[in-house]
Design an enzyme around this catalytic site. Structure first.
Site, PDB file in Angstrom:
ATOM      1  N   ASP A 190      -0.686   1.732   4.513  1.00 18.53           N
ATOM      2  CA  ASP A 190      -0.574   0.587   5.427  1.00 18.53           C
ATOM      3  C   ASP A 190      -1.854  -0.247   5.413  1.00 18.53           C
ATOM      4  OD1 ASP A 190       1.940   1.427   6.078  1.00 18.53           O
ATOM      5  OD2 ASP A 190       1.412   2.224   8.057  1.00 18.53           O
ATOM      6  N   ASP A 216       6.166  -3.116  -0.584  1.00 18.49           N
ATOM      7  CA  ASP A 216       4.917  -3.567  -1.209  1.00 18.49           C
ATOM      8  C   ASP A 216       5.128  -4.871  -1.975  1.00 18.49           C
ATOM      9  OD1 ASP A 216       6.493  -2.610  -3.231  1.00 18.49           O
ATOM     10  OD2 ASP A 216       4.957  -1.357  -4.158  1.00 18.49           O
TER      11      ASP A 216
END
Length: 301
Positions: A190, A216
């Site tokens: 994260d 992503d």
């Protein structure tokens, strides 16, 4: 035996008491826009007494400068047609603070049906509009990275493709991110995504939109674009991603695949995303790495 307090008051007195106690902004203006009546709430709002307000054009008291001409036109139209439409605009308090006010306006007519004045009920909705704006911003923001989310991206794409001149899109998919996430955990993953969002935001132009598409995957929407500028931006994204990311046991290295596509007026958001995603996938499967992959994205121009 007497009834409840106030039940023996005449209607005129009840109306006066209601107007005095109301926190809505009430006023009546004549056909030239001069204030004939103001209630205590409006007097407090403007910081002026009833006597100071009487006979003054209302746009000289609480209308923001850029709306004065609109206010004058609205009064003229209402008096000419007998119809006054609801409005919302900025008013100025006596202290010079801008407040958002929703207005319900009514044209008042004499016994012959001729307009002679306009009554206005104003409600200060500043705080409500701020809350709505905050909720809208939250709904349009990716909570992890702080940049625009998928919904905001599609709204912007539709605006550019349906109502605008078109736009270009860079679709960016991180390479080896899953390895980092699996080895170091979601917290590190994260943090990497948030740092990637920051780097991309610094690279994007002032009119560009950086969004997290999901997982992503990131997207940069470029409303104004030139082929050379898109190529330069794609190369810079590749180079920025090459810079190591901080990790719990030392620097972390990942890569990025960048696909570029251009949308013309009439294209759909889904079509443009699909073309950019296809270009990105071609880059990801290409045997060469680095800036060569970004250059290959030019095939979709």
């Amino acid at each position: 035996m007497t009834g409840q307090p106030g039940t023996d008051l005449l209607p005129d007195q009840l109306l006066r008491d209601f107007v005095e106690a109301s926190d809505t902004l009430l006023c009546i203006v004549d056909g030239s826009g001069r204030l004939l009546f103001t209630n205590p709430a409006l007097q407090r709002f403007t910081g002026r007494t009833e006597e100071e307000l009487a006979g003054v054009h209302f746009w000289e008291v609480f209308v923001v400068p850029e709306h004065i001409a609109l206010s004058q036109d609205a009064v003229a139209r209402a008096m000419a047609t007998g119809v006054a439409h609801p409005q919302e605009g900025d008013w100025l308090t006596g202290a010079g603070e801008r407040r958002r006010v929703a207005m319900r306006n009514t044209v008042m007519v004499d016994g012959a049906g001729r307009p002679y004045a306009i009554g206005c009920i104003g409600l200060d909705v500043t705080d409500e509009r701020r809350r709505e704006a905050q909720l809208h911003l939250r709904a349009q923001t990716d909570l992890l990275t702080g940049i625009a989310n998928r919904g905001a991206l599609f709204d912007a794409l539709r605006a550019q493709l349906e109502d605008g001149p078109g736009c270009a899109l860079l679709f960016c998919d991180l390479d080896r991110f899953k390895d980092v996430n699996d080895e170091h955990g979601h917290a590190v993953g994260d943090a990497l995504l948030a740092e990637m969002a920051r780097r991309m935001s610094e690279l994007a132009g002032p009119g560009d939109l950086v969004a997290r598409f999901g997982g992503d995957e990131f997207v940069i929407l470029c409303p104004g674009w030139e082929r050379a500028d898109l190529q330069t931006l794609a190369d810079r994204v590749v180079e920025a991603t090459r810079e190591p990311f901080p990790g719990p046991r030392g620097p972390l290295e990942i890569g990025v695949s960048v696909g570029v596509a251009v949308g013309r007026p009439g294209d759909t958001a889904d079509e443009l995303i699909t073309r950019a995603d296809r270009a990105m996938y071609g880059e990801k499967t290409h045997p060469h790495r680095g800036a060569a992959r970004a250059r290959r994205a030019g095939d979709v121009y």
